[in-house]
Design a protein around this motif. Structure first.
Motif, PDB file in Angstrom:
ATOM      1  N   LEU A 279       0.847  -1.195   0.000  1.00 12.97           N
ATOM      2  CA  LEU A 279       0.000   0.000   0.000  1.00 12.97           C
ATOM      3  C   LEU A 279       0.878   1.238   0.000  1.00 12.97           C
ATOM      4  CD1 LEU A 279      -2.558  -1.000   2.784  1.00 12.97           C
ATOM      5  CD2 LEU A 279      -3.127  -0.669   0.375  1.00 12.97           C
ATOM      6  N   SER A 280       0.531   2.221  -0.839  1.00 11.99           N
ATOM      7  CA  SER A 280       1.255   3.497  -0.801  1.00 11.99           C
ATOM      8  C   SER A 280       0.316   4.704  -0.812  1.00 11.99           C
ATOM      9  CB  SER A 280       2.227   3.599  -1.982  1.00 11.99           C
ATOM     10  OG  SER A 280       1.544   3.547  -3.218  1.00 11.99           O
ATOM     11  N   GLY A 281      -0.907   4.548  -1.295  1.00 17.47           N
ATOM     12  CA  GLY A 281      -1.845   5.668  -1.326  1.00 17.47           C
ATOM     13  C   GLY A 281      -2.542   5.865  -0.001  1.00 17.47           C
ATOM     14  N   ILE A 282      -1.754   6.001   1.062  1.00 17.56           N
ATOM     15  CA  ILE A 282      -2.258   6.103   2.429  1.00 17.56           C
ATOM     16  C   ILE A 282      -1.468   7.183   3.161  1.00 17.56           C
ATOM     17  CG2 ILE A 282      -3.140   3.742   2.671  1.00 17.56           C
ATOM     18  CD1 ILE A 282      -0.391   2.974   3.810  1.00 17.56           C
ATOM     19  N   ASN A 283      -1.978   7.592   4.318  1.00 15.14           N
ATOM     20  CA  ASN A 283      -1.327   8.664   5.079  1.00 15.14           C
ATOM     21  C   ASN A 283      -0.425   8.169   6.209  1.00 15.14           C
ATOM     22  OD1 ASN A 283      -2.200  11.325   4.020  1.00 15.14           O
ATOM     23  ND2 ASN A 283      -4.235  10.467   4.348  1.00 15.14           N
ATOM     24  N   HIS A 284      -0.602   6.935   6.624  1.00 13.38           N
ATOM     25  CA  HIS A 284       0.248   6.380   7.677  1.00 13.38           C
ATOM     26  C   HIS A 284       0.653   4.968   7.277  1.00 13.38           C
ATOM     27  CE1 HIS A 284      -2.008   9.553   9.784  1.00 13.38           C
ATOM     28  NE2 HIS A 284      -0.899   9.696  10.479  1.00 13.38           N
ATOM     29  N   GLY A 285       1.932   4.693   7.435  1.00 13.76           N
ATOM     30  CA  GLY A 285       2.433   3.375   7.076  1.00 13.76           C
ATOM     31  C   GLY A 285       3.093   2.679   8.245  1.00 13.76           C
ATOM     32  N   PHE A 286       3.260   1.375   8.109  1.00 19.63           N
ATOM     33  CA  PHE A 286       3.826   0.563   9.180  1.00 19.63           C
ATOM     34  C   PHE A 286       5.043  -0.218   8.712  1.00 19.63           C
ATOM     35  CE2 PHE A 286      -0.580   1.481   9.987  1.00 19.63           C
ATOM     36  CZ  PHE A 286      -0.547   1.953  11.287  1.00 19.63           C
ATOM     37  N   GLY A 287       5.648   0.259   7.605  1.00 19.17           N
ATOM     38  CA  GLY A 287       6.904  -0.308   7.151  1.00 19.17           C
ATOM     39  C   GLY A 287       6.766  -1.643   6.459  1.00 19.17           C
TER      40      GLY A 287
END
Length: 336
Positions: A234-242
């Motif tokens: 996923l990349s079209g998001i505001n928060h990521g978890f690595g």
């Protein structure tokens, strides 16, 4: 080397640090300026705008093809006909018909082709492989590799060019999915039997661009020896978890977070962190981007050198056959 982007910024400066390899010529589709790290010292590389002219004029042992995917087939084919060995970026080709044709040509011209799945040589991944191959977790039950990289605001506000165009093999399945699929095949030592795949574009418009290449993908299925797998990005998001890699086995579990925190646990015991020994230090003159790739890419090119110079094939070196099988899997996902 062909390529004025990643190849020029990352690959060429690292190649120059290898004592037995010299970057003698670079071709960029546009007249990029060669970075100082390449031009400092004696015998800087010759800079071409026409890649075919470079292959015609230069005496080359090895070509790095680091252009956009639409040109890979033509460039690799031309190089082999010129008697030049190749390291090709991924995705290897536009489809598996092209990769199959390149296998035939590599046999016909007796030329070596390596695919740039350099992350196999990252020390933490080598340790994961060692644990699996020494049966630390027994038979593989399930392989899970999920990445979430928050790029929503960037995708909204910045142009991404050909990476947003599906017809040019832009998108994250080609950019990162190929690596993740290769990681699955390499670590599990098995081939995919069944799969379901979905590619999706969450941010289809941004900075005046209309995009149809994926910024997310979801792939799951079963291997031939009955283990299952799940790969997601996923990349079209505001928060990521690595980045989170988990491998579940009959005797235990391995987890690798962000390619640096490795944990292992035997059945009925807690997961505990394992220290991964790093080989050498990263040269201080490299850029931040190149430094991030150095721990994997430097040992990779060392194995490439041994393959080209001495015909010694390291068991982890991704060859043209790996590139073709990877392409077959990508074709299956895109045809769903």
């Amino acid at each position: 080397m062909i390529g004025g982007g990643f190849g020029l910024r990352v690959q060429a400066p690292i190649i120059k640090t290898h004592p037995m390899m010299t970057v003698t010529a670079v071709s960029t589709m546009e007249r990029h300026q060669l970075p100082d790290v390449l031009t400092i010292g004696d015998n800087p590389p010759t800079h071409y705008k026409n890649w075919a002219e470079m292959l015609d004029k230069e005496e080359i042992d090895l070509l790095f093809v680091s252009s956009i995917p639409t040109y890979h087939f033509e460039m690799v084919k031309y190089a082999m006909k010129k008697g030049i060995n190749v390291v090709c970026e991924k995705p290897f080709t536009m489809n598996s018909n092209e990769s199959k044709e390149l296998i035939k040509l590599s046999n016909q011209y007796n030329k070596k082709v390596v695919i740039d799945f350099e992350w196999r040589y990252l020390p933490a991944r080598q340790k994961v492989k060692e644990l699996i191959h020494h049966n630390a977790i027994g038979n593989i039950i399930h392989f899970e590799y999920h990445i979430s990289n928050p790029k929503y605001q960037i995708l909204q506000s910045m142009k991404i060019g050909w990476m947003g165009e599906r017809q040019k093999f832009g998108g994250m399945l080609g950019a990162l999915g190929t690596h993740m699929i290769d990681c699955l095949r390499w670590l599990v030592r098995d081939e995919i039997e069944t799969l379901n795949g979905l590619v999706y574009t969450h941010v289809s418009k941004g900075a005046g661009e209309h995009r149809d290449a994926d910024d997310a993908f979801f792939v799951h299925g079963k291997m031939k020896r009955n283990s299952t797998f799940s790969i997601q990005f996923l990349s079209g998001i505001n928060h990521g978890f690595g980045s989170n890699l988990k491998i579940f086995g009959s005797l235990g579990t391995i987890t690798l977070s962000n390619d640096n925190k490795l944990c292992f646990g035997e059945a009925n015991k807690e997961l505990t962190e394992i220290t991964v020994r790093k080989e050498g230090s990263t040269p201080s003159h490299l850029s931040m981007e190149a430094s991030a790739y150095y721990p994997a890419f430097y040992p990779f090119i060392g194995k490439v050198y041994n393959y080209i110079e001495y015909d010694k094939v390291d068991s982890d070196l991704p060859t043209i056959l790996d590139g073709h099988v990877n392409q077959v899997v990508i074709d299956r996902i895109l045809s769903n």
